[in-house]
Design a protein around this motif. Structure first.
Motif, PDB file in Angstrom:
ATOM      1  N   ALA A  96       0.829  -1.211   0.000  1.00  0.00           N
ATOM      2  CA  ALA A  96       0.000   0.000   0.000  1.00  0.00           C
ATOM      3  C   ALA A  96       0.861   1.258   0.000  1.00  0.00           C
ATOM      4  N   LEU A 109       1.143   3.639  -3.338  1.00  0.00           N
ATOM      5  CA  LEU A 109       0.662   5.013  -3.221  1.00  0.00           C
ATOM      6  C   LEU A 109       1.671   5.979  -3.838  1.00  0.00           C
ATOM      7  N   VAL A 136       1.541   5.631  -7.632  1.00  0.00           N
ATOM      8  CA  VAL A 136       0.355   6.244  -8.233  1.00  0.00           C
ATOM      9  C   VAL A 136       0.559   7.751  -8.381  1.00  0.00           C
ATOM     10  N   GLY A 153      -8.157  -3.965 -13.675  1.00  0.00           N
ATOM     11  CA  GLY A 153      -7.437  -2.696 -13.719  1.00  0.00           C
ATOM     12  C   GLY A 153      -6.918  -2.378 -15.111  1.00  0.00           C
ATOM     13  N   ILE A 196      -3.596   4.278 -11.563  1.00  0.00           N
ATOM     14  CA  ILE A 196      -4.766   4.756 -10.802  1.00  0.00           C
ATOM     15  C   ILE A 196      -5.944   3.800 -10.977  1.00  0.00           C
ATOM     16  N   TYR A 197      -5.893   2.957 -11.994  1.00  0.00           N
ATOM     17  CA  TYR A 197      -6.916   1.926 -12.178  1.00  0.00           C
ATOM     18  C   TYR A 197      -6.439   0.580 -11.631  1.00  0.00           C
ATOM     19  N   VAL A 233      -4.030  -0.219  -9.261  1.00  0.00           N
ATOM     20  CA  VAL A 233      -3.803  -0.368  -7.811  1.00  0.00           C
ATOM     21  C   VAL A 233      -5.113  -0.584  -7.049  1.00  0.00           C
ATOM     22  N   PRO A 234      -6.145   0.272  -7.210  1.00  0.00           N
ATOM     23  CA  PRO A 234      -7.408  -0.013  -6.500  1.00  0.00           C
ATOM     24  C   PRO A 234      -8.047  -1.333  -6.926  1.00  0.00           C
ATOM     25  N   ALA A 235      -7.944  -1.664  -8.225  1.00  0.00           N
ATOM     26  CA  ALA A 235      -8.589  -2.884  -8.724  1.00  0.00           C
ATOM     27  C   ALA A 235      -7.934  -4.149  -8.189  1.00  0.00           C
ATOM     28  N   THR A 236      -6.687  -4.055  -7.756  1.00  0.00           N
ATOM     29  CA  THR A 236      -6.010  -5.230  -7.203  1.00  0.00           C
ATOM     30  C   THR A 236      -6.027  -5.236  -5.672  1.00  0.00           C
ATOM     31  N   MET A 237      -5.786  -4.087  -5.062  1.00  0.00           N
ATOM     32  CA  MET A 237      -5.682  -4.030  -3.603  1.00  0.00           C
ATOM     33  C   MET A 237      -7.031  -4.211  -2.902  1.00  0.00           C
ATOM     34  N   LEU A 238      -8.057  -3.501  -3.372  1.00  0.00           N
ATOM     35  CA  LEU A 238      -9.352  -3.542  -2.677  1.00  0.00           C
ATOM     36  C   LEU A 238      -9.984  -4.936  -2.666  1.00  0.00           C
TER      37      LEU A 238
END
Length: 381
Positions: free
Chosen positions: A194, A198, A201, A320, A339-340, A342-347
């Motif tokens: 994370a 960050l 990103v 992502g 920006i697509y 990281v959230p699509a994998t981490m969340l």
């Protein structure tokens, strides 16, 4: 780096999207190959440490030890990448020959590293070899025969790429580089991921969206699109071989995946960094799945469930990359793909961890408490 489109003609969106999907599928296969190799290496290393067997590393493994990422690198890595990007932006014309030579040499060994276990397996199957032979080389020492063959094959591929500038061979070199990096750069847990992601990103957003306001050009795009002088042509020209020099095309360097479209006739491009980031998570989750089962995690037939953390990370990477592709096609401008991605994998990974009662272990990388948590009456059904 940014995910881009190139071409001098207006192309329909759907054929472009299909070409991008082929490139995404190729990238996912590269991630799977890298994660399998990384998992095999880490599992073997853990077994060797338990048995005090320290002398089973391959030649390239021994030369390049693992580098484990830490949270305090979340600023250092983007700053180092920014410095490299600026150096390539301002001085690429002066340095591109040396960069091309350096990357060609590195690509030879990273591709050999990738091919070696495949050649060793092929030799065992074809020739029924129970144990692989080794030869002793000057300054190198004992070297496995499969590694020698791998170096020969990878050298032939690199030379062919230099002569032809073939995009598929460029992708093969990119796969070798990706596999080597993912086998030697490790995430200890999601907390470090994370922090590092960050920083990446922010780096991606700045250089794709805001660099043009400062440098009057999109630095990320300019660097991604640059082609280097062919070392073969430079050497040929210095020797007076003008015919060979003129026949040597400029080359794209192995920092990206290319795909010459079969549906649109255009060219799709995906930065290697946009594959490396989800690849880090894939390697981490594959090892985490193994350790959680080894520590007693998983009830009943849960170890056979479809949605493992590794599967979840691959699905997130696919989502992502697809979102980044759709954004490029919709806005018709380069996008910071992270920006697509990281959230699509981490969340999804965090949500799956919460669902399984393993979010804390996934976040810290500590699987030791999973068996205790699983045996708790409050979590038993």
């Amino acid at each position: 780096s940014a995910k881009l489109k190139s071409g001098n003609v207006e192309l329909k969106l759907f054929p472009l999207f299909l070409d991008d999907c082929v490139l995404i599928a190729f990238s996912l296969l590269a991630i799977i190959l890298a994660s399998e190799r990384s998992f095999t290496m880490m599992k073997k290393r853990e077994e060797d440490e338990k048995s005090d067997n320290k002398n089973t590393k391959t030649e390239i493994e021994a030369a390049f030890p693992n580098f484990q990422l830490e949270a305090n690198l979340f600023l250092i890595i983007p700053l180092a990448l920014s410095g490299t990007l600026l150096a390539l932006f301002f001085f690429f014309a002066q340095l591109n020959f040396f960069i091309a030579v350096y990357i060609s040499v590195c690509s030879t060994f990273t591709l050999a590293f990738t091919l070696q276990p495949l050649l060793a397996y092929g030799a065992r199957v074809l020739f029924s070899m129970a144990e692989e032979k080794s030869v002793t080389l000057p300054t190198v020492g004992a070297t496995r025969v499969s590694m020698l063959y791998a170096v020969i094959v990878s050298t032939a591929i690199v030379i062919t790429w230099l002569v032809t500038a073939n995009w598929f061979l460029l992708d093969a070199l990119g796969v070798g580089l990706l596999v080597w990096l993912l086998c030697h750069v490790k995430l200890p847990n999601l907390r470090v991921a994370a922090a590092i992601f960050l920083g990446l990103v922010v780096y991606d957003i700045f250089w794709v969206f805001f660099s043009q306001r400062i440098f009057h050009k999109n630095v990320m795009v300019e660097v991604a699109m640059q082609e280097a002088k062919n070392p073969v042509g430079v050497v040929a020209r210095s020797m007076g071989l003008e015919t060979l020099a003129k026949a040597s095309p400029e080359i794209s360097l192995p920092g990206k995946f290319l795909f010459e479209g079969i549906f649109s006739g255009g060219e799709s491009m995906l930065g290697l960094g946009d594959v490396f980031v989800p690849g880090l998570l894939a390697c981490y989750t594959k090892m985490f799945d193994y350790r959680r089962l080894k520590s007693g995690g998983g009830r009943g037939g849960e170890h056979r469930r479809l949605m493992t953390y590794f599967t979840c990370s691959l699905c997130g990477a696919s989502l992502g990359l697809l979102l980044a592709t759709i954004a490029v096609l919709f806005y018709r401008v380069a996008q910071p793909a992270l920006i697509y991605i990281v959230p699509a994998t981490m969340l999804p990974l965090l949500l799956l961890g919460l669902r399984n009662g393993e979010a804390s272990a996934l976040w810290t990388g500590d699987c030791s408490a999973i068996a205790t948590i699983r045996s708790s009456p409050a979590l038993t059904v």
